[in-house]
Enzyme design. Structure first.
Site, mmCIF file in Angstrom:
data_model
loop_
_atom_site.group_PDB
_atom_site.id
_atom_site.type_symbol
_atom_site.label_atom_id
_atom_site.label_comp_id
_atom_site.label_asym_id
_atom_site.label_seq_id
_atom_site.Cartn_x
_atom_site.Cartn_y
_atom_site.Cartn_z
ATOM 1 N N GLU A 62 -2.790 -30.647 -20.304
ATOM 2 C CA GLU A 62 -3.815 -29.714 -20.018
ATOM 3 C C GLU A 62 -4.914 -29.133 -20.785
ATOM 4 O OE1 GLU A 62 -1.798 -25.874 -19.236
ATOM 5 O OE2 GLU A 62 -3.376 -25.093 -17.853
ATOM 6 N N ASP A 63 -4.690 -29.539 -22.171
ATOM 7 C CA ASP A 63 -5.730 -28.976 -23.113
ATOM 8 C C ASP A 63 -6.318 -30.243 -23.806
ATOM 9 O OD1 ASP A 63 -5.268 -26.584 -22.182
ATOM 10 O OD2 ASP A 63 -3.807 -25.831 -23.816
#
Ligand code: MN
Length: 477
Positions: A62-63
């Site tokens: 996600e990051d």
């Protein structure tokens, strides 16, 4: 890094460190602190290596620039599947507002959505570890965010821990959160509990002595421990009993842990011969476990010095399960499989408990060192359901195959009766379109519209059918 980490785990740590390089937490610390803390929590819970690796990598897809394919290449399908599950869960939550601003059923459905999306029990366990660390470091966030996260934890994550019967986790999450949601009340109740425990210490000691003597006489092996009621559960109970603390009968509770089920019932008999049981306060959660699989005998008695004390009697195995829940299945490698499950005496369990049984069976195999098919850990609990969103973000659960009219009638019959069209994920669609997991469904209505009998062919739920029939019949008259 832990020196006993396997090569695979060490590689995962290196990969996460590189991926999160240059990122920081709100506390000002390097981001890697967080996945490393999640790793530690999962190790404490005794989770398997794939889960620990997925925990280390849980925020990378996600990051950071890392992809699911990278993870699959490096650590295999199972780890990639778990990381994907955790990522999906957080995507499902992005954009969610303050939990208070949703319909009550959304709170409930959010929990069910997590379970449905979680797909594998280990995804949820990683998510819980993630949330626990975020809660422990909540002080670094601005107050409005603190409250939002704390409330969401009370409404969704603590109940999830409860569903998995992870008692210790539930209590830690609830008390940590409650402190942010209502700090004054928290301090007040904490103080109250401490005072109460102090005042009861002497008589508790006496009770412990009396019990010990009686149990030794009957040659029952036992462990005794006092249990402190958590702040949040006292808060909930007081609300239920008009704030009358005299109606809270389990302010003092003693846990009696014995060897087997027979001894549980013997212990109950002995306690009742020593003290006067309160009518209607005996609960046999051994014969009839709670929904989450919790087992114990509970009884409330009045002691010789007129104190009300609750006893909770259980075997070691039931105790581990009550505190650690499904995670305990991974942890206690030497622990015997619950005799009942082994003997297949599970018929009396309601179907909603069968998934727990299945997990326990699988865990038993793990302990015996047998190969385990992790697909067995899938939660088929909501396999026949989909969860869709209203444009406002409320979550509605429907049977698979549901159509827009099912959704509309589910919202309100006034909405169902006046449907003129539907937008799915922002695009115009039609009433024959099957809804899919995660769709955002917007029903278009006109007050001039009236229900048509042809709609009966565009409905699959009994609820919608009933509402529509009702309206059609009324129109006929
Ligand atoms: Mn995280």
């Amino acid at each position: 890094m832990n020196t006993k980490d396997s090569e695979r785990v060490k590689r995962a740590v290196e990969m996460a460190k590189q991926a999160h390089e240059g990122q920081f937490r709100k506390t000002g610390e390097p981001y890697i602190i967080h996945p490393m803390a999640v790793k530690k929590i999962l190790e404490e819970w005794g989770m398997d290596e794939d889960t620990i690796i997925a925990g280390i990598l849980h925020d990378t897809v996600e990051d950071t620039d890392l992809t699911l394919a990278d993870i699959k290449n490096e650590f295999g399908e199972s780890v990639a599947f778990l990381v994907d599950g955790v990522t999906k869960l957080s995507t499902a939550r992005t954009g969610m507002r303050d939990i208070d601003t949703y319909l009550p059923e959304t709170k409930d459905n959010f929990l069910r959505l997590m379970i449905a999306l979680g797909d594998d029990i280990r995804v949820l366990i990683i998510k819980l570890a993630d949330r626990l660390h975020n809660l422990r470091t909540l002080s670094a966030l601005p107050p409005d965010k603190q409250k939002k996260i704390a409330k969401e934890t009370l409404e969704v994550f603590a109940p999830l821990a409860d569903r998995l019967n992870m008692g210790l986790l539930r209590v830690e999450m609830a008390d940590l959160s409650f402190k942010y949601v209502d700090p004054k009340r928290y301090d007040y109740l904490k103080d109250l509990i401490e005072k109460y425990n102090k005042s009861a210490a002497k008589s508790l000691k006496k009770i412990e002595e009396e019990i010990s003597v009686a149990f030794k006489k009957e040659k029952i092996k036992f462990e005794l421990s006092g249990r402190v009621k958590s702040v949040y559960s006292l808060h909930k109970k007081l609300a239920k009993h008009n704030q009358n603390i005299n109606e809270i009968y389990d302010l003092i509770a003693l846990r009696v842990i014995v060897d087997d089920i027979t001894d549980c019932y013997l212990a109950l008999g002995i306690i009742h011969s020593l003290y006067t049981p309160m009518g209607g306060r005996i609960k046999d959660y051994i014969a009839m476990p709670k929904q989450n699989g919790y087992q114990s005998l509970h009884t409330t008695v009045i002691t010789k010095d007129k104190r009300v004390v609750e006893f909770q009697i259980r075997t070691k195995e039931m105790h581990e399960y009550a505190e650690r829940g499904l995670a305990a299945s991974f942890y206690y490698n030497e622990q015997k499989v619950t005799e009942n499950y082994k003997k297949g005496k599970i018929e009396h369990l309601p179907t909603n408990l069968l998934w727990i049984t299945e997990l326990q069976m699988t865990a038993a195999k793990l302990r015996e060192g047998k190969k385990v098919d992790y697909k067995k850990l899938k939660l088929n609990l909501f396999a026949d359901k989909i969860f869709v969103y209203t444009p406002k973000g409320d979550i509605i659960d429907l049977p698979k195959g549901s159509l827009p009219l099912d959704f509309a009638y589910r919202l309100h019959s006034e909405i169902g009766d006046h449907v003129i069209g539907v937008k799915i994920n922002g695009k115009m669609s039609n009433l024959n379109k099957k809804l899919e997991q995660g769709d955002i469904v917007e029903i278009l209505t006109s007050k001039n519209q009236t229900p048509k009998s042809s709609w009966l062919g565009k409905i699959i739920t009994a609820h919608a059918r009933q509402k529509l029939m009702h309206r059609l019949n009324a129109d006929k008259k």
